[in-house]
Design a protein around this motif. Structure first.
Motif, PDB file in Angstrom:
ATOM      1  N   ALA A  77       0.839  -1.214   0.000  1.00 51.94           N
ATOM      2  CA  ALA A  77       0.000   0.000   0.000  1.00 51.94           C
ATOM      3  C   ALA A  77       0.869   1.258   0.000  1.00 51.94           C
ATOM      4  O   ALA A  77       0.600   2.214  -0.736  1.00 51.94           O
ATOM      5  N   ALA A  78       1.937   1.235   0.806  1.00 53.19           N
ATOM      6  CA  ALA A  78       2.846   2.387   0.873  1.00 53.19           C
ATOM      7  C   ALA A  78       3.566   2.595  -0.461  1.00 53.19           C
ATOM      8  O   ALA A  78       3.760   3.724  -0.904  1.00 53.19           O
ATOM      9  N   GLU A  79       3.958   1.488  -1.116  1.00 58.76           N
ATOM     10  CA  GLU A  79       4.648   1.585  -2.411  1.00 58.76           C
ATOM     11  C   GLU A  79       3.722   2.172  -3.487  1.00 58.76           C
ATOM     12  O   GLU A  79       4.152   2.969  -4.312  1.00 58.76           O
ATOM     13  N   LYS A  80       2.440   1.756  -3.469  1.00 60.08           N
ATOM     14  CA  LYS A  80       1.451   2.319  -4.415  1.00 60.08           C
ATOM     15  C   LYS A  80       1.281   3.821  -4.186  1.00 60.08           C
ATOM     16  O   LYS A  80       1.238   4.609  -5.137  1.00 60.08           O
ATOM     17  N   ALA A  81       1.189   4.189  -2.918  1.00 64.33           N
ATOM     18  CA  ALA A  81       1.048   5.614  -2.567  1.00 64.33           C
ATOM     19  C   ALA A  81       2.267   6.407  -3.031  1.00 64.33           C
ATOM     20  O   ALA A  81       2.142   7.526  -3.533  1.00 64.33           O
ATOM     21  N   MET A  82       3.452   5.797  -2.895  1.00 66.82           N
ATOM     22  CA  MET A  82       4.694   6.453  -3.329  1.00 66.82           C
ATOM     23  C   MET A  82       4.711   6.689  -4.840  1.00 66.82           C
ATOM     24  O   MET A  82       5.149   7.730  -5.314  1.00 66.82           O
ATOM     25  N   LEU A  83       4.216   5.699  -5.606  1.00 66.61           N
ATOM     26  CA  LEU A  83       4.155   5.849  -7.070  1.00 66.61           C
ATOM     27  C   LEU A  83       3.283   7.036  -7.464  1.00 66.61           C
ATOM     28  O   LEU A  83       3.645   7.841  -8.322  1.00 66.61           O
ATOM     29  N   LYS A  84       2.118   7.144  -6.807  1.00 66.48           N
ATOM     30  CA  LYS A  84       1.211   8.271  -7.081  1.00 66.48           C
ATOM     31  C   LYS A  84       1.868   9.601  -6.722  1.00 66.48           C
ATOM     32  O   LYS A  84       1.782  10.578  -7.461  1.00 66.48           O
ATOM     33  N   LEU A  85       2.551   9.615  -5.566  1.00 68.96           N
ATOM     34  CA  LEU A  85       3.221  10.844  -5.111  1.00 68.96           C
ATOM     35  C   LEU A  85       4.350  11.253  -6.051  1.00 68.96           C
ATOM     36  O   LEU A  85       4.558  12.433  -6.312  1.00 68.96           O
ATOM     37  N   ARG A  86       5.080  10.250  -6.584  1.00 69.88           N
ATOM     38  CA  ARG A  86       6.170  10.559  -7.529  1.00 69.88           C
ATOM     39  C   ARG A  86       5.616  11.196  -8.808  1.00 69.88           C
ATOM     40  O   ARG A  86       6.202  12.117  -9.356  1.00 69.88           O
ATOM     41  N   LYS A  87       4.473  10.671  -9.290  1.00 69.99           N
ATOM     42  CA  LYS A  87       3.835  11.250 -10.484  1.00 69.99           C
ATOM     43  C   LYS A  87       3.408  12.701 -10.218  1.00 69.99           C
ATOM     44  O   LYS A  87       3.595  13.577 -11.055  1.00 69.99           O
ATOM     45  N   THR A  88       2.817  12.902  -9.028  1.00 69.19           N
ATOM     46  CA  THR A  88       2.407  14.259  -8.641  1.00 69.19           C
ATOM     47  C   THR A  88       3.610  15.184  -8.577  1.00 69.19           C
ATOM     48  O   THR A  88       3.559  16.330  -9.035  1.00 69.19           O
ATOM     49  N   GLU A  89       4.717  14.648  -8.010  1.00 64.50           N
ATOM     50  CA  GLU A  89       5.955  15.423  -7.876  1.00 64.50           C
ATOM     51  C   GLU A  89       6.459  15.871  -9.249  1.00 64.50           C
ATOM     52  O   GLU A  89       6.801  17.034  -9.447  1.00 64.50           O
ATOM     53  N   GLN A  90       6.467  14.934 -10.220  1.00 67.69           N
ATOM     54  CA  GLN A  90       6.952  15.260 -11.571  1.00 67.69           C
ATOM     55  C   GLN A  90       6.061  16.310 -12.249  1.00 67.69           C
ATOM     56  O   GLN A  90       6.553  17.230 -12.899  1.00 67.69           O
ATOM     57  N   ALA A  91       4.745  16.151 -12.073  1.00 65.14           N
ATOM     58  CA  ALA A  91       3.802  17.114 -12.659  1.00 65.14           C
ATOM     59  C   ALA A  91       4.025  18.516 -12.069  1.00 65.14           C
ATOM     60  O   ALA A  91       4.021  19.515 -12.798  1.00 65.14           O
ATOM     61  N   LEU A  92       4.265  18.572 -10.760  1.00 62.66           N
ATOM     62  CA  LEU A  92       4.505  19.861 -10.086  1.00 62.66           C
ATOM     63  C   LEU A  92       5.806  20.504 -10.546  1.00 62.66           C
ATOM     64  O   LEU A  92       5.880  21.717 -10.719  1.00 62.66           O
ATOM     65  N   ILE A  93       6.833  19.678 -10.775  1.00 60.10           N
ATOM     66  CA  ILE A  93       8.121  20.205 -11.255  1.00 60.10           C
ATOM     67  C   ILE A  93       7.947  20.856 -12.626  1.00 60.10           C
ATOM     68  O   ILE A  93       8.460  21.941 -12.898  1.00 60.10           O
ATOM     69  N   ILE A  94       7.178  20.179 -13.510  1.00 59.96           N
ATOM     70  CA  ILE A  94       6.938  20.707 -14.863  1.00 59.96           C
ATOM     71  C   ILE A  94       6.138  22.012 -14.784  1.00 59.96           C
ATOM     72  O   ILE A  94       6.455  22.995 -15.454  1.00 59.96           O
ATOM     73  N   GLU A  95       5.085  22.019 -13.924  1.00 60.03           N
ATOM     74  CA  GLU A  95       4.257  23.230 -13.751  1.00 60.03           C
ATOM     75  C   GLU A  95       5.098  24.389 -13.217  1.00 60.03           C
ATOM     76  O   GLU A  95       4.969  25.532 -13.673  1.00 60.03           O
ATOM     77  N   GLU A  96       5.980  24.070 -12.256  1.00 62.05           N
ATOM     78  CA  GLU A  96       6.854  25.080 -11.659  1.00 62.05           C
ATOM     79  C   GLU A  96       7.749  25.708 -12.731  1.00 62.05           C
ATOM     80  O   GLU A  96       7.922  26.928 -12.777  1.00 62.05           O
ATOM     81  N   ASP A  97       8.270  24.859 -13.630  1.00 66.10           N
ATOM     82  CA  ASP A  97       9.153  25.322 -14.705  1.00 66.10           C
ATOM     83  C   ASP A  97       8.400  26.265 -15.662  1.00 66.10           C
ATOM     84  O   ASP A  97       8.923  27.307 -16.078  1.00 66.10           O
ATOM     85  N   VAL A  98       7.146  25.887 -15.991  1.00 67.60           N
ATOM     86  CA  VAL A  98       6.313  26.705 -16.894  1.00 67.60           C
ATOM     87  C   VAL A  98       6.040  28.075 -16.265  1.00 67.60           C
ATOM     88  O   VAL A  98       6.171  29.114 -16.924  1.00 67.60           O
ATOM     89  N   ILE A  99       5.648  28.082 -14.980  1.00 66.60           N
ATOM     90  CA  ILE A  99       5.328  29.339 -14.278  1.00 66.60           C
ATOM     91  C   ILE A  99       6.562  30.237 -14.187  1.00 66.60           C
ATOM     92  O   ILE A  99       6.488  31.456 -14.352  1.00 66.60           O
ATOM     93  N   LYS A 100       7.713  29.615 -13.942  1.00 63.34           N
ATOM     94  CA  LYS A 100       8.956  30.372 -13.836  1.00 63.34           C
ATOM     95  C   LYS A 100       9.260  31.094 -15.151  1.00 63.34           C
ATOM     96  O   LYS A 100       9.668  32.253 -15.169  1.00 63.34           O
ATOM     97  N   LYS A 101       9.033  30.373 -16.267  1.00 64.86           N
ATOM     98  CA  LYS A 101       9.288  30.977 -17.587  1.00 64.86           C
ATOM     99  C   LYS A 101       8.335  32.143 -17.854  1.00 64.86           C
ATOM    100  O   LYS A 101       8.717  33.149 -18.451  1.00 64.86           O
ATOM    101  N   GLN A 102       7.080  31.973 -17.398  1.00 60.42           N
ATOM    102  CA  GLN A 102       6.104  33.060 -17.541  1.00 60.42           C
ATOM    103  C   GLN A 102       6.555  34.297 -16.761  1.00 60.42           C
ATOM    104  O   GLN A 102       6.440  35.428 -17.234  1.00 60.42           O
ATOM    105  N   ALA A 103       7.092  34.045 -15.563  1.00 63.12           N
ATOM    106  CA  ALA A 103       7.578  35.151 -14.720  1.00 63.12           C
ATOM    107  C   ALA A 103       8.732  35.875 -15.400  1.00 63.12           C
ATOM    108  O   ALA A 103       8.797  37.113 -15.403  1.00 63.12           O
TER     109      ALA A 103
END
Length: 284
Positions: free
Chosen positions: A55-81
């Motif tokens: 269960a913890a490993e499944k939760a970690m996989l979901k969190l890693r995907k969220t982490e990657q999506a946030l990194i990409i969003e952060e990069d896009v926002i930074k470029k806009q700034a």
């Protein structure tokens, strides 16, 4: 008369012996049942712990995907700034653009907080898994000792000791968390090629070219599946030339100086790095 007394005594002794055997047998049976119940209880506990780990490993996989999506969003926002900051320099009506730039920066701050929360959750999940594994080791009575020597055809083969942490991993730990600074070469700020230069010099006493493009050009090219600890890994991030480099640590992980998050460890399997990875390079 004496004969009958002898017979009576013999019968008494035999009855006493049979009673003691019966008592001993009942004791053994009860001990065996106790052991069986303990063993079944341990097995159940281990199964429950294994479920928790999954269960913890499944939760970690979901969190890693969220982490990657946030990194990409952060990069896009930074470029806009950055784009808004460029507009402000060119135009007269700076107040309106400044407000928009501030809104984008606020979004960026919020994304960074969200990313930090996800990373904290990942850390706690890793701890949960470690705790479960320790409990399983205790329940299965696996002592943390060196394995006994194996005997094969009269020869004693001593099992190899667990490998010590390499000097590369010790050196990279010193740099983790250092902030990114373009052209930087010290603990107060460093860029990707500066990090590889410093770590290579300290660990292998090898002087690398200063830029990531030159490091790639002068290295012996290595495929993804042939990478070894200490090899360089190169990326073309949104450009036609090599503009990012890291050091391979093994198990699909590499250390690098990220422009947004400083010196950190990432995985080559992450969507962002998988997309821009072009190959490895060897100097050793």
């Amino acid at each position: 008369m004496q004969f009958s007394k002898f017979i009576n005594r013999a019968l008494l002794v035999l009855s006493l012996l049979s009673f003691s055997n019966l008592y001993a047998t009942s004791d053994v049976t009860s001990d065996e049942s106790d052991i069986e119940s303990l063993a079944s209880g341990t097995k159940k506990e281990i199964k429950e712990l294994q479920k928790e780990i999954k269960a913890a490993e499944k939760a970690m996989l979901k969190l890693r995907k969220t982490e990657q999506a946030l990194i990409i969003e952060e990069d896009v926002i930074k470029k806009q700034a950055w784009a808004e900051a460029g507009k402000r320099k060119k135009r007269r009506n700076k107040t309106k653009i400044k407000r928009k730039e501030q809104r984008i920066l606020d979004q960026l701050t919020a994304k960074r907080k969200e990313l930090s929360a996800v990373q904290n959750q990942l850390t706690s999940k890793k701890r949960e898994i470690e705790q479960c594994n320790r409990k399983i080791a205790q329940l299965t009575n696996k002592p943390q000792q060196a394995p006994a020597p194996k005997v094969n055809n009269g020869e004693v083969k001593v099992a190899a000791k667990p490998a010590k942490k390499s000097s590369l991993s010790k050196e990279t730990k010193k740099w983790l968390g250092t902030r990114y600074r373009y052209g930087g070469n010290t603990k107060s700020g460093i860029d990707c090629s500066g990090l590889t230069c410093q770590v290579y010099k300290s660990t292998y006493n090898i002087s690398l070219p200063r830029s990531s493009a030159d490091q790639h050009a002068k290295s012996k090219k290595v495929g993804k599946h042939s990478l070894k600890e200490g090899d360089l890994v190169f990326f073309k991030i949104k450009k036609n030339r090599v503009n990012h480099v890291g050091i391979y640590l093994g198990n699909g992980e590499f250390v690098h100086a990220s422009s947004s998050r400083g010196v950190m460890i990432s995985k080559l399997s992450e969507a962002y790095y998988k997309k821009y990875f072009i190959g490895g390079g060897r100097y050793k």
